[in-house]
Design an enzyme around this catalytic site. Structure first.
Site, PDB file in Angstrom:
ATOM      1  N   GLU A   8       0.842  -1.213   0.000  1.00  0.00           N
ATOM      2  CA  GLU A   8       0.000   0.000   0.000  1.00  0.00           C
ATOM      3  C   GLU A   8       0.880   1.267   0.000  1.00  0.00           C
ATOM      4  O   GLU A   8       1.940   1.298   0.630  1.00  0.00           O
ATOM      5  CB  GLU A   8      -0.847  -0.039   1.281  1.00  0.00           C
ATOM      6  CG  GLU A   8      -1.782   1.123   1.500  1.00  0.00           C
ATOM      7  CD  GLU A   8      -2.564   0.972   2.823  1.00  0.00           C
ATOM      8  OE1 GLU A   8      -2.227   0.092   3.648  1.00  0.00           O
ATOM      9  OE2 GLU A   8      -3.525   1.738   3.011  1.00  0.00           O
ATOM     10  N   LYS A  51      -9.312   2.678  -2.221  1.00  0.00           N
ATOM     11  CA  LYS A  51      -9.632   2.013  -0.949  1.00  0.00           C
ATOM     12  C   LYS A  51     -10.969   2.506  -0.392  1.00  0.00           C
ATOM     13  O   LYS A  51     -11.161   3.706  -0.189  1.00  0.00           O
ATOM     14  CB  LYS A  51      -8.505   2.304   0.048  1.00  0.00           C
ATOM     15  CG  LYS A  51      -8.613   1.576   1.380  1.00  0.00           C
ATOM     16  CD  LYS A  51      -7.385   1.919   2.245  1.00  0.00           C
ATOM     17  CE  LYS A  51      -7.314   1.135   3.524  1.00  0.00           C
ATOM     18  NZ  LYS A  51      -6.100   1.463   4.302  1.00  0.00           N
ATOM     19  N   CYS A  86      -5.414  -3.107   2.182  1.00  0.00           N
ATOM     20  CA  CYS A  86      -5.206  -3.184   3.625  1.00  0.00           C
ATOM     21  C   CYS A  86      -6.489  -3.359   4.432  1.00  0.00           C
ATOM     22  O   CYS A  86      -7.056  -4.431   4.444  1.00  0.00           O
ATOM     23  CB  CYS A  86      -4.384  -1.987   4.097  1.00  0.00           C
ATOM     24  SG  CYS A  86      -3.481  -2.392   5.614  1.00  0.00           S
TER      25      CYS A  86
HETATM   26  C1  ACM Z   1      -4.302   0.003   6.963  1.00  0.00           C
HETATM   27  O1  ACM Z   1      -5.413  -0.017   6.429  1.00  0.00           O
HETATM   28  N1  ACM Z   1      -3.261   0.527   6.339  1.00  0.00           N
HETATM   29  C2  ACM Z   1      -4.089  -0.563   8.293  1.00  0.00           C
END
Ligand code: ACM
Length: 247
Positions: A21, A92, A125
């Site tokens: 990420e 995301k 993530c």
């Molecule tokens: C995250 O979503 N980077 C913990």
């Protein structure tokens, strides 16, 4: 980019390479300015150019987390790149901790990209905690979900990933970060899980590494749990309406 460059040669011969990420910026911003300064427009900045050059050099596809700038907004995104250019993008959806201070929530849905040899989706993530998105991607035909991560909650996601893989009969590649940045320590232990829920590779907790495993997408296309139980056909969506309500 220098760090990625020093490791990525080990992936020569791979079809798909997954990076963590926010691989162009780091994660633990101390100000909005810092987040903005380290962002780039997808396809128009040095990181996009670098990824494209690596795809051209090695002939693989790359999935990479990127701090994406789009006008006044930033997104915690993942892009899929080939030697022909940017194939696709995911933003995301489920932001973690103080990420809403910097990022808008993802607004591009859950796209699947058909590469011919494999149908691929991307999650990022903290999306790991929401089983709904894994199921939707599997139902859209994903053989493989690539999951760039900067995980900080020790051990939790690494336990969940093989279960998401098993419950959806797909492959999952979680590429996590190691080391620390400010007050955040990243938990490493990147994981590759197969459609049976077996961990076919687990990386170290503290060392940077790259490597190649073989995936058989035909296993991800067999959704029969028994000769009489199809993973998706057996669902009872008429009983799941609560899942679509906001709490
Ligand atoms: C995250 O979503 N980077 C913990």
């Amino acid at each position: 980019m220098e760090k990625i460059d020093s490791l990525i040669g080990q992936c020569a011969g791979a079809d798909v390479v997954v990076l963590p990420e926010l691989a162009n910026s780091g994660y633990n911003f101390t100000s909005k300015e810092q987040a903005r300064e380290s962002s780039e427009e997808v396809g128009k900045g040095p990181f996009s150019e670098f990824l494209l050059s690596k795809c051209r050099q090695y002939g693989f596809h790359l999935v990479a987390g990127i701090n994406e700038r789009d006008g006044d907004s930033l997104y915690n995104s993942s892009i899929l790149v080939s030697s022909d250019g940017i194939i696709g993008k995911y933003r995301k959806m489920h932001l973690f901790w103080n990420e809403p201070d910097f990022y808008q929530s993802g607004n591009l849905g859950l796209p699947i990209f058909d590469l011919g040899f494999c149908k691929l989706g991307m999650l990022i993530c903290f999306d790991w905690i929401h089983p709904e998105v894994w199921r939707i991607m599997a139902m859209k035909g994903a053989d493989l979900i690539c999951h760039p991560s900067n995980l900080v909650l020790p051990g939790l996601c690494q336990k969940a990933i093989p279960v998401h893989a098993m419950m959806n009969r797909i492959y999952v590649i979680t590429a996590n970060r190691v080391g620390a940045e400010g007050d955040k320590t990243f938990t490493g232990m990147s994981v590759i899980a197969d459609p049976k829920g077996d961990v076919i590779h687990q990386a170290s907790q503290s060392e940077e590494e790259a490597g190649i495993v073989d995936l058989d997408v035909t296993l991800a296309r067999d959704k029969m749990m028994t000769p009489l139980n199809h993973l998706f056909d057996d669902r009872r969506p008429e009983e799941y309406a609560l899942l679509c309500e906001k709490k």
